[in-house]
Design a protein around this motif. Structure first.
Motif, mmCIF file in Angstrom:
data_model
loop_
_atom_site.group_PDB
_atom_site.id
_atom_site.type_symbol
_atom_site.label_atom_id
_atom_site.label_comp_id
_atom_site.label_asym_id
_atom_site.label_seq_id
_atom_site.Cartn_x
_atom_site.Cartn_y
_atom_site.Cartn_z
ATOM 1 N N LEU A 1 39.169 93.474 58.172
ATOM 2 C CA LEU A 1 38.265 92.357 57.944
ATOM 3 C C LEU A 1 37.405 92.175 59.192
ATOM 4 O O LEU A 1 37.935 92.066 60.303
ATOM 5 N N ALA A 2 36.091 92.158 59.018
ATOM 6 C CA ALA A 2 35.160 91.932 60.128
ATOM 7 C C ALA A 2 34.314 90.715 59.804
ATOM 8 O O ALA A 2 33.782 90.603 58.700
ATOM 9 N N TYR A 3 34.214 89.773 60.747
ATOM 10 C CA TYR A 3 33.331 88.636 60.530
ATOM 11 C C TYR A 3 32.444 88.429 61.747
ATOM 12 O O TYR A 3 32.820 88.732 62.877
ATOM 13 N N GLY A 4 31.229 87.947 61.488
ATOM 14 C CA GLY A 4 30.232 87.788 62.535
ATOM 15 C C GLY A 4 29.836 86.334 62.718
ATOM 16 O O GLY A 4 29.934 85.517 61.804
ATOM 17 N N PHE A 5 29.345 86.003 63.911
ATOM 18 C CA PHE A 5 28.988 84.632 64.241
ATOM 19 C C PHE A 5 28.008 84.643 65.409
ATOM 20 O O PHE A 5 27.827 85.662 66.097
ATOM 21 N N ASN A 6 27.383 83.515 65.640
ATOM 22 C CA ASN A 6 26.506 83.351 66.784
ATOM 23 C C ASN A 6 27.367 83.254 68.037
ATOM 24 O O ASN A 6 28.171 82.353 68.180
ATOM 25 N N ASN A 7 27.189 84.196 68.963
ATOM 26 C CA ASN A 7 28.063 84.267 70.129
ATOM 27 C C ASN A 7 27.890 83.098 71.083
ATOM 28 O O ASN A 7 28.704 82.897 71.987
ATOM 29 N N ALA A 8 26.835 82.296 70.899
ATOM 30 C CA ALA A 8 26.658 81.124 71.736
ATOM 31 C C ALA A 8 27.781 80.110 71.528
ATOM 32 O O ALA A 8 27.957 79.194 72.329
ATOM 33 N N ILE A 9 28.556 80.288 70.453
ATOM 34 C CA ILE A 9 29.717 79.440 70.234
ATOM 35 C C ILE A 9 30.670 79.540 71.418
ATOM 36 O O ILE A 9 31.266 78.552 71.865
ATOM 37 N N PHE A 10 30.797 80.753 71.971
ATOM 38 C CA PHE A 10 31.730 80.987 73.064
ATOM 39 C C PHE A 10 31.028 81.169 74.406
ATOM 40 O O PHE A 10 31.635 81.034 75.455
ATOM 41 N N ASP A 11 29.742 81.505 74.372
ATOM 42 C CA ASP A 11 28.995 81.737 75.605
ATOM 43 C C ASP A 11 27.613 81.105 75.438
ATOM 44 O O ASP A 11 26.741 81.646 74.765
ATOM 45 N N VAL A 12 27.395 79.953 76.056
ATOM 46 C CA VAL A 12 26.162 79.194 75.859
ATOM 47 C C VAL A 12 24.946 79.941 76.380
ATOM 48 O O VAL A 12 23.806 79.632 76.014
ATOM 49 N N ASN A 13 25.162 80.936 77.229
ATOM 50 C CA ASN A 13 24.047 81.704 77.776
ATOM 51 C C ASN A 13 23.695 82.914 76.920
ATOM 52 O O ASN A 13 22.769 83.650 77.250
ATOM 53 N N SER A 14 24.448 83.129 75.838
ATOM 54 C CA SER A 14 24.245 84.311 75.007
ATOM 55 C C SER A 14 23.377 83.986 73.805
ATOM 56 O O SER A 14 23.463 82.910 73.215
ATOM 57 N N THR A 15 22.513 84.922 73.470
ATOM 58 C CA THR A 15 21.714 84.808 72.245
ATOM 59 C C THR A 15 22.106 85.870 71.230
ATOM 60 O O THR A 15 21.470 86.003 70.190
ATOM 61 N N ASP A 16 23.161 86.630 71.547
ATOM 62 C CA ASP A 16 23.608 87.708 70.672
ATOM 63 C C ASP A 16 24.578 87.200 69.624
ATOM 64 O O ASP A 16 25.123 86.095 69.704
ATOM 65 N N SER A 17 24.811 88.051 68.624
ATOM 66 C CA SER A 17 25.875 87.784 67.669
ATOM 67 C C SER A 17 27.182 88.325 68.223
ATOM 68 O O SER A 17 27.195 89.181 69.112
ATOM 69 N N GLY A 18 28.273 87.815 67.723
ATOM 70 C CA GLY A 18 29.590 88.316 68.096
ATOM 71 C C GLY A 18 30.347 88.744 66.857
ATOM 72 O O GLY A 18 29.978 88.396 65.733
ATOM 73 N N ASN A 19 31.400 89.517 67.063
ATOM 74 C CA ASN A 19 32.234 89.961 65.959
ATOM 75 C C ASN A 19 33.702 89.916 66.347
ATOM 76 O O ASN A 19 34.057 90.137 67.508
ATOM 77 N N GLU A 20 34.525 89.644 65.344
ATOM 78 C CA GLU A 20 35.962 89.831 65.488
ATOM 79 C C GLU A 20 36.435 90.684 64.326
ATOM 80 O O GLU A 20 36.058 90.438 63.174
ATOM 81 N N ILE A 21 37.226 91.694 64.640
ATOM 82 C CA ILE A 21 37.786 92.602 63.631
ATOM 83 C C ILE A 21 39.271 92.339 63.530
ATOM 84 O O ILE A 21 39.989 92.331 64.549
ATOM 85 N N LEU A 22 39.759 92.120 62.314
ATOM 86 C CA LEU A 22 41.184 91.902 62.071
ATOM 87 C C LEU A 22 41.750 93.087 61.308
ATOM 88 O O LEU A 22 41.208 93.498 60.291
#
Length: 442
Positions: free
Chosen positions: A175-196
């Motif tokens: 399972l892979a899900y994506g999110f706005n990485n600014a959730i965890f890093d306010v200086n980031s404009t990239d997306s993030g992913n977590e793979i389960l």
């Protein structure tokens, strides 16, 4: 003034008739279908999961997650609604917590279907994953299993969950899900992913991988010949010196992933025909020793140039291509094999309907496409969408009325025809002979 008895009777009967006429204002019911996903099950059957809204008086009154088992009948492949299974309401409550289903994902592995639901926790606003399973190709489903509570909000001033996708390799569910990485890093404009990584028997998470930048806002993982591949929309922003402003472009990228699910190398990149959508929602499958991709884009119709009225319709476009092993590692495209395909309709043909959210599978060596169709903006209003299907043997000509590979002696209808003709051939001559020989002597 005196009333005749017949007038009294007439008024009484007329009143009964008037009160018996139903109020059709309250009887108008329509349906809207969203987010279809189709996978091949066992015994030649296919499973589709989707969300359906029941609409009365232009308002949604019921939202349910449903599945449809599609199978070969004696004379056709059944794809239309006959006995859809209502899996659950889109909104539900567990342990005094209310959840709302945001997206669904479907995967089939080891004779079992796994339905993943990403839901919004109505208390914390965070996304939570649940699973249901089916061992009879979606006819019945087991109970809800809580898989994973994330710390990603559904929406928080733009810092939000994007999308997810589920697949499997030879031993486990992914399972892979994506999110706005600014959730965890306010200086980031990239997306993030977590793979389960998930054990298919115990439904326990055996490993998780987090990385940034991620796959973006829409993506699919595809497992092929021992390798994980990724197809997704890339968004690029550059400053145009002539226009003196930033210009955003989108491409569909097909990539190799390494052992940690990060992009290792690019296989091929495609430009959308019109580049009018932020999300192309690409889907890919390996078919006839090549890859076939379908994605979406928008058509812009200058409906009334004088008034500046523009109408947009979403359409589907396709690409097919062959690959070969790269010089160092991974796969690379064979450029001479790249071919463009018209999916359902020509790009210049404005027919007033949108087609989007494609999902590809294969049925009897044919491309089997599931997508959403609805009445487009050209006719006014969004229209209520519904699930549609199409089959193709070459990627260019598509039909929604597929009877399948007809084998005369393997078809029950053939024996019915043979029996009927044979019975007629025996009974009718016998009847004539009897009438002529015996009745003629009387």
């Amino acid at each position: 003034m005196q009333f005749k008895k017949k007038w009294i009777i007439f008024i009484f009967v007329f009143s009964i008739v008037l009160t018996s006429i139903p109020n059709y204002t309250y009887a108008i019911t329509t349906y809207a279908d969203y987010g279809p996903s189709t996978v091949e099950g066992s015994n030649g059957e296919y499973i589709m999961v989707f969300v359906q809204d029941r609409i009365a008086n232009e308002e949604s009154v019921e939202q349910t997650v449903r599945s449809r088992t599609m199978r070969r009948l004696p004379t056709e492949f059944q794809i239309e609604e006959i006995n859809d299974t209502v899996i659950q309401d889109e909104s539900f409550t567990i342990n005094s917590t209310n959840y709302y289903t945001n997206q669904t994902g479907l995967v089939y592995f080891n004779e079992k279907a796994y339905l993943f639901l990403v839901t919004q926790d109505q208390t914390t606003n965070n996304m939570t994953f649940f699973i249901r399973t089916s061992i009879d190709n979606g006819v019945t489903w087991g109970g809800l299993f809580l898989l994973y509570n994330t710390s990603v909000p559904y929406d928080n001033e733009g810092f939000s969950f994007y999308s997810f996708f589920v697949t499997h390799d030879d031993t486990k569910l992914i399972l892979a899900y994506g999110f706005n990485n600014a959730i965890f890093d306010v200086n980031s404009t990239d997306s993030g992913n977590e793979i389960l990584e998930i054990d298919p028997d115990t439904l326990e998470i055996t490993d998780s991988v987090y990385f940034s930048p991620g796959y973006g806002e829409d993506f699919e993982l595809y497992y092929h010949d021992g390798d994980f591949l990724l197809i997704h929309t890339l968004r690029e922003e550059e400053f145009d010196l002539e226009l003196l402003r930033n210009v955003i472009t989108h491409t569909v990228s097909f990539d190799n992933l390494d052992d940690t699910y990060e992009v290792e190398s690019n296989i091929v990149t495609f430009d959308p025909p019109n580049d009018e959508l932020n999300l192309t929602k690409p889907t890919v499958i390996y078919w006839k020793e090549q890859f076939f991709m379908v994605a979406q884009d928008n058509l812009t119709d200058a409906y009334d140039v004088a008034q500046g009225i523009l109408k947009k319709e979403t359409f589907l476009w396709g690409k097919s291509f062959q690959v070969e092993p790269g010089i160092i590692s991974g796969l690379q495209v064979i450029s001479s094999t790249i071919k463009s395909h018209i999916i359902i309709k020509n790009q210049d043909n404005f027919d007033g309907y949108y087609r989007k959210d494609p999902s590809l599978s294969i049925y009897e060596e044919r491309l089997f496409l599931t997508f959403v169709v609805g009445r487009g903006g050209r006719f006014g209003g969004g229209g209520w969408p519904s699930v549609a299907f199409a089959f193709s043997t070459d990627g260019d000509v598509w039909t929604n009325n597929f009877l399948g590979e007809y084998t005369f002696f393997a078809n029950l209808g053939s024996y019915f025809v043979i029996g009927t003709v044979g019975l007629f051939a025996v009974v009718y001559p016998s009847h004539l002979l009897y009438s002529k020989k015996f009745k003629g002597k009387k």
